[in-house]
Design a protein around this motif. Sequence first.
Motif, PDB file in Angstrom:
ATOM      1  N   PHE A   1       0.832  -1.215   0.000  1.00 49.51           N
ATOM      2  CA  PHE A   1       0.000   0.000   0.000  1.00 49.51           C
ATOM      3  C   PHE A   1       0.864   1.262   0.000  1.00 49.51           C
ATOM      4  O   PHE A   1       0.561   2.240  -0.687  1.00 49.51           O
ATOM      5  CB  PHE A   1      -0.933   0.012   1.216  1.00 49.51           C
ATOM      6  CG  PHE A   1      -2.062  -0.979   1.123  1.00 49.51           C
ATOM      7  CD1 PHE A   1      -2.838  -1.071  -0.019  1.00 49.51           C
ATOM      8  CD2 PHE A   1      -2.356  -1.829   2.183  1.00 49.51           C
ATOM      9  CE1 PHE A   1      -3.883  -1.982  -0.111  1.00 49.51           C
ATOM     10  CE2 PHE A   1      -3.393  -2.739   2.103  1.00 49.51           C
ATOM     11  CZ  PHE A   1      -4.163  -2.825   0.956  1.00 49.51           C
TER      12      PHE A   1
ATOM     13  N   VAL B   1       2.171   2.030  -3.418  1.00 50.97           N
ATOM     14  CA  VAL B   1       1.186   2.715  -4.264  1.00 50.97           C
ATOM     15  C   VAL B   1       1.218   4.215  -3.988  1.00 50.97           C
ATOM     16  O   VAL B   1       1.159   5.037  -4.907  1.00 50.97           O
ATOM     17  CB  VAL B   1      -0.233   2.160  -4.015  1.00 50.97           C
ATOM     18  CG1 VAL B   1      -1.265   2.952  -4.812  1.00 50.97           C
ATOM     19  CG2 VAL B   1      -0.306   0.694  -4.398  1.00 50.97           C
ATOM     20  N   THR B   2       1.344   4.586  -2.713  1.00 48.94           N
ATOM     21  CA  THR B   2       1.411   6.001  -2.346  1.00 48.94           C
ATOM     22  C   THR B   2       2.616   6.673  -2.983  1.00 48.94           C
ATOM     23  O   THR B   2       2.529   7.792  -3.499  1.00 48.94           O
ATOM     24  CB  THR B   2       1.493   6.150  -0.813  1.00 48.94           C
ATOM     25  OG1 THR B   2       0.409   5.441  -0.221  1.00 48.94           O
ATOM     26  CG2 THR B   2       1.428   7.600  -0.402  1.00 48.94           C
TER      27      THR B   2
ATOM     28  N   THR C   1       1.984   7.223  -6.630  1.00 48.31           N
ATOM     29  CA  THR C   1       1.025   8.300  -6.859  1.00 48.31           C
ATOM     30  C   THR C   1       1.706   9.660  -6.794  1.00 48.31           C
ATOM     31  O   THR C   1       1.458  10.539  -7.624  1.00 48.31           O
ATOM     32  CB  THR C   1      -0.105   8.244  -5.814  1.00 48.31           C
ATOM     33  OG1 THR C   1      -0.681   6.941  -5.821  1.00 48.31           O
ATOM     34  CG2 THR C   1      -1.188   9.257  -6.131  1.00 48.31           C
TER      35      THR C   1
ATOM     36  N   CYS D   1      -3.081   4.291 -10.181  1.00 45.87           N
ATOM     37  CA  CYS D   1      -2.758   3.943  -8.788  1.00 45.87           C
ATOM     38  C   CYS D   1      -4.009   3.531  -8.019  1.00 45.87           C
ATOM     39  O   CYS D   1      -3.955   2.639  -7.175  1.00 45.87           O
ATOM     40  CB  CYS D   1      -2.066   5.115  -8.104  1.00 45.87           C
ATOM     41  SG  CYS D   1      -0.386   5.406  -8.712  1.00 45.87           S
ATOM     42  N   LEU D   2      -5.141   4.162  -8.317  1.00 50.77           N
ATOM     43  CA  LEU D   2      -6.394   3.762  -7.676  1.00 50.77           C
ATOM     44  C   LEU D   2      -6.800   2.346  -8.093  1.00 50.77           C
ATOM     45  O   LEU D   2      -7.314   1.572  -7.278  1.00 50.77           O
ATOM     46  CB  LEU D   2      -7.502   4.756  -8.034  1.00 50.77           C
ATOM     47  CG  LEU D   2      -7.429   6.121  -7.350  1.00 50.77           C
ATOM     48  CD1 LEU D   2      -8.490   7.064  -7.922  1.00 50.77           C
ATOM     49  CD2 LEU D   2      -7.592   5.989  -5.847  1.00 50.77           C
TER      50      LEU D   2
ATOM     51  N   LEU E   1      -4.503   0.019  -6.213  1.00 50.89           N
ATOM     52  CA  LEU E   1      -4.909   0.024  -4.807  1.00 50.89           C
ATOM     53  C   LEU E   1      -6.155  -0.841  -4.600  1.00 50.89           C
ATOM     54  O   LEU E   1      -6.252  -1.585  -3.616  1.00 50.89           O
ATOM     55  CB  LEU E   1      -5.179   1.459  -4.355  1.00 50.89           C
ATOM     56  CG  LEU E   1      -5.512   1.657  -2.876  1.00 50.89           C
ATOM     57  CD1 LEU E   1      -4.334   1.270  -2.002  1.00 50.89           C
ATOM     58  CD2 LEU E   1      -5.905   3.099  -2.619  1.00 50.89           C
TER      59      LEU E   1
ATOM     60  N   LEU F   1      -5.159  -4.489  -4.736  1.00 50.55           N
ATOM     61  CA  LEU F   1      -4.475  -4.846  -3.487  1.00 50.55           C
ATOM     62  C   LEU F   1      -5.469  -5.011  -2.348  1.00 50.55           C
ATOM     63  O   LEU F   1      -5.362  -5.931  -1.538  1.00 50.55           O
ATOM     64  CB  LEU F   1      -3.455  -3.763  -3.115  1.00 50.55           C
ATOM     65  CG  LEU F   1      -2.079  -3.864  -3.728  1.00 50.55           C
ATOM     66  CD1 LEU F   1      -1.241  -2.670  -3.316  1.00 50.55           C
ATOM     67  CD2 LEU F   1      -1.390  -5.161  -3.318  1.00 50.55           C
ATOM     68  N   TRP F   2      -6.426  -4.093  -2.282  1.00 50.16           N
ATOM     69  CA  TRP F   2      -7.443  -4.153  -1.234  1.00 50.16           C
ATOM     70  C   TRP F   2      -8.240  -5.446  -1.345  1.00 50.16           C
ATOM     71  O   TRP F   2      -8.557  -6.093  -0.342  1.00 50.16           O
ATOM     72  CB  TRP F   2      -8.368  -2.938  -1.339  1.00 50.16           C
ATOM     73  CG  TRP F   2      -9.482  -2.959  -0.348  1.00 50.16           C
ATOM     74  CD1 TRP F   2     -10.780  -3.285  -0.569  1.00 50.16           C
ATOM     75  CD2 TRP F   2      -9.392  -2.643   1.054  1.00 50.16           C
ATOM     76  NE1 TRP F   2     -11.511  -3.192   0.591  1.00 50.16           N
ATOM     77  CE2 TRP F   2     -10.680  -2.797   1.603  1.00 50.16           C
ATOM     78  CE3 TRP F   2      -8.344  -2.234   1.883  1.00 50.16           C
ATOM     79  CZ2 TRP F   2     -10.944  -2.568   2.955  1.00 50.16           C
ATOM     80  CZ3 TRP F   2      -8.623  -2.006   3.223  1.00 50.16           C
ATOM     81  CH2 TRP F   2      -9.901  -2.171   3.743  1.00 50.16           C
TER      82      TRP F   2
END
Length: 201
Positions: free
Chosen positions: A37, A40-41, A44, A56-57, A60, A63-64
Motif C-alpha cells: 500500500f 502505491v502512495t 502516486t 494507482c487507484l 490500490l 491490493l485491497w
Amino acid sequence: MGDGGGTRWSRGVQRGAPGSRTTRLELFYDLVFVFAFLNVTSLTSSTPTPVNLFRCLLVLALLWWCWTGFAGMATLVRADRGVLPVVGFTTVAATFLLALTMPGAFVDRPGGLNGPLVFAGCYLLVRAAQLAIVGWLARSDPVERRRWLLQAALPVVASALLIAAGVVPSRIDGRPVAIAVQLGFWTLALAIEFGVGTGVG
C-alpha cells in the motif's frame, strides 16, 4: 473430524475457533500488504497526473481485494496451523513481488521480465492461494462447491484481462487510444472481481 455442520476438516486445515486472536504470523502477512500500500502512495506522488492517479487507484483496489480475501480466509481457518503457513508465505512472496512490479504494472520497461505480465501472474497466485483453501473447505458441500467454482473463475478472468491490458495496448497506434484501452481492461477486471465477487459472497 466434524464441525457440527457435517463439514469434514482436514488436519492440514484447521477451523478458526470463535474469539481467536490474530496470530503473529498474520501480523507479518499484514506488514507485507502495508508495504504494498505504501508503494502505491509513492507511485502516486511520483507522477501526479490524472492518468497516473487513476492507475494507482486501480492498483490500490486490486491490493485491497487481495487483502480482504486473505483476511476473510483467516477468519475461517487458523493461519498458523497445518498447511496455512505455507499458503501464507506463498501469498506474502507473491504480494511482495506484486509490490516490486507496481512501477511496471502498466508499461513494460526495457530489460528483465515483462512487468504487466509478472504483475498479473502475481495477482493470480495470491487469489489462487486464498481460493484453494476456501475450495478445500467447500469440497463436501455441493452448494458451496458450485458457488466456489464461480468464485474461482473470477480471478482467472480478471488476470486474463490484466494480461490483455499489458499486451494489447502495445499493438495499438496512438498513445491516447492505447492508454484508454489499457485502463478499460483494468476497470473491467476490477468490476468483475468486485461486482460478481461481492454478489457471490
